[in-house]
Design a protein around this motif. Structure first.
Motif, PDB file in Angstrom:
ATOM      1  N   ALA A 240     -23.828  41.666  79.131  1.00 57.71           N
ATOM      2  CA  ALA A 240     -23.609  42.012  77.723  1.00 57.71           C
ATOM      3  C   ALA A 240     -22.484  41.179  77.124  1.00 57.71           C
ATOM      4  O   ALA A 240     -22.585  40.694  75.985  1.00 57.71           O
ATOM      5  CB  ALA A 240     -23.318  43.497  77.583  1.00 57.71           C
ATOM      6  N   ALA A 241     -21.407  40.985  77.880  1.00 56.27           N
ATOM      7  CA  ALA A 241     -20.265  40.208  77.375  1.00 56.27           C
ATOM      8  C   ALA A 241     -20.660  38.754  77.144  1.00 56.27           C
ATOM      9  O   ALA A 241     -20.285  38.145  76.126  1.00 56.27           O
ATOM     10  CB  ALA A 241     -19.108  40.289  78.359  1.00 56.27           C
ATOM     11  N   ALA A 242     -21.423  38.181  78.073  1.00 52.04           N
ATOM     12  CA  ALA A 242     -21.853  36.790  77.919  1.00 52.04           C
ATOM     13  C   ALA A 242     -22.798  36.641  76.727  1.00 52.04           C
ATOM     14  O   ALA A 242     -22.689  35.684  75.955  1.00 52.04           O
ATOM     15  CB  ALA A 242     -22.528  36.309  79.203  1.00 52.04           C
ATOM     16  N   GLY A 243     -23.711  37.585  76.575  1.00 53.18           N
ATOM     17  CA  GLY A 243     -24.632  37.542  75.443  1.00 53.18           C
ATOM     18  C   GLY A 243     -23.908  37.683  74.114  1.00 53.18           C
ATOM     19  O   GLY A 243     -24.209  36.986  73.139  1.00 53.18           O
ATOM     20  N   ARG A 244     -22.920  38.569  74.079  1.00 50.75           N
ATOM     21  CA  ARG A 244     -22.116  38.756  72.858  1.00 50.75           C
ATOM     22  C   ARG A 244     -21.335  37.491  72.518  1.00 50.75           C
ATOM     23  O   ARG A 244     -21.244  37.089  71.350  1.00 50.75           O
ATOM     24  CB  ARG A 244     -21.173  39.939  73.055  1.00 50.75           C
ATOM     25  CG  ARG A 244     -20.354  40.303  71.827  1.00 50.75           C
ATOM     26  CD  ARG A 244     -19.669  41.653  72.000  1.00 50.75           C
ATOM     27  NE  ARG A 244     -18.824  41.694  73.192  1.00 50.75           N
ATOM     28  CZ  ARG A 244     -19.103  42.406  74.287  1.00 50.75           C
ATOM     29  NH1 ARG A 244     -20.223  43.117  74.350  1.00 50.75           N
ATOM     30  NH2 ARG A 244     -18.288  42.393  75.328  1.00 50.75           N
ATOM     31  N   ALA A 245     -20.801  36.832  73.533  1.00 45.33           N
ATOM     32  CA  ALA A 245     -20.051  35.588  73.306  1.00 45.33           C
ATOM     33  C   ALA A 245     -20.951  34.510  72.699  1.00 45.33           C
ATOM     34  O   ALA A 245     -20.518  33.755  71.819  1.00 45.33           O
ATOM     35  CB  ALA A 245     -19.448  35.101  74.614  1.00 45.33           C
TER      36      ALA A 245
END
Length: 343
Positions: free
Chosen positions: A31-36
């Motif tokens: 989720a964090a990578a996708g948000r970035a």
């Protein structure tokens, strides 16, 4: 011939569980990578990888281009580790893939991409690791220990992780659902029997592996596994590219294995492999649409991108058994080691 189940076979069978472990255990990292990536809105992406990881990167490349509409290029790690090139990457993002997370050239390129201003995402089966430190974000592949030299479940999980990050980035609900369904599809795929292919190959010394789009990455991985586990020459080509020269070597009974997914390329891929079969090639394909070539069992996942990924698991099962039948140890190929560190 080995009498006990090999590590490679065990790790193939563990692929469904490993994928489920990744999707649950690394959900926050995904989720964090996708948000970035959403926040960055990169104009382009680069991939950084070697070997099986590079084939996973090729698969992710096609998935990103088809889903997010961003061009993706594979960068040679030597650009950073050997040549010290000053690349302008501030407008883009990078995906670095390394099971061990410590090959010096991969780490150097990831570090250079981060310092150049790219959002870098490491997909690795080893945390902590140098590749994770060199990158902005790291996703734990959660494949678990992989003892066979030939990568299987870590290759699969690299792609699952990449697709999961892509679905978070784009908000593509169809892809999200397809990724969630992969462990169940993998359970079926690892049980498929490709023994007819083994029976027909006989004493063949060389073969072609064909694919198009994401399935081309699967063909590339399959060709590598033949070389690694069985000392057998295999080359991967786009099913279109094979007609531009390589087809000259396709004589009667020359083996051609075609990885066809249920996607926009299936009809053209089938037309080509059927044409090769009509000329006498020993042609196999993972499609119900073939008329001249022979059908290999496959699992349809219901999504054109994940469909291609499920094709690698029955092949892995086939090539592990083929390797043993030829008197090789697929766990320990001659002249290879598990972690290859290059500069």
């Amino acid at each position: 011939m080995l009498t006990n189940m090999t590590y490679m076979r065990k790790e193939i069978d563990e692929a469904p569980e490993a994928a489920a472990r990744l999707l649950e255990g690394s959900a926050s990292e995904i989720a964090a990578a996708g948000r970035a990536l959403r926040e960055k809105d990169p104009a382009f992406l680069i991939t950084i990888a070697r070997g099986s990881s590079d084939h996973a990167a090729t698969f992710i490349k096609y998935a990103v281009e088809l889903t997010a509409g961003r061009p993706v290029a594979s960068l040679g790690p030597s650009l950073a580790s050997i040549y010290g090139a000053n690349l302008q990457l501030a407008g883009g993002a990078a995906i670095a893939i390394s099971q061990s997370g410590k090959s010096p050239d991969i780490v150097a390129m990831a570090d250079a991409a981060t310092k150049a201003g790219a959002v870098t995402i490491a997909l690795t089966n080893t945390l902590p690791s140098p590749i994770a430190t060199a990158s902005t974000y790291a996703v734990n592949l959660n494949a678990g220990p992989e003892l066979a030299v030939a990568a299987t479940k870590s290759f699969v999980n690299s792609i699952v992780a990449g697709l999961a990050v892509l679905s978070e980035w784009t908000g593509d609900e169809s892809l999200k659902a397809a990724v969630r369904g992969l462990p169940e599809h993998f359970e079926k795929a690892v049980k498929l029997d490709w023994s007819e292919l083994a029976h027909e190959l006989g004493d063949a010394e060389s073969l072609y592996m064909l694919g198009r789009g994401p399935a081309l990455a699967i063909a590339s991985e399959a060709a590598l596994k033949f070389k690694e586990t069985s000392n057998m020459h295999a080359e991967a080509y786009s099913s279109a590219e094979v007609l531009h020269g390589p087809v000259a070597l396709v004589e009667r009974r020359f083996p051609v294995v075609t990885f066809a997914a249920r996607d926009a390329a299936e009809a053209s891929v089938v037309e080509i492999v059927d044409g090769l079969a009509a000329k006498g090639a020993l042609a196999f394909a993972t499609s119900d649409k073939v008329k001249e070539a022979r059908r290999l069992p496959f699992i349809a996942t219901g999504h054109p991108i994940t469909d291609a990924l499920a094709l690698i698991l029955p092949f892995y099962g086939f090539v592990e058994a083929w390797s043993r039948s030829k008197g090789f140890d697929p766990d320990a190929p001659v002249a290879l080691k598990k972690v290859t560190e290059t500069l």
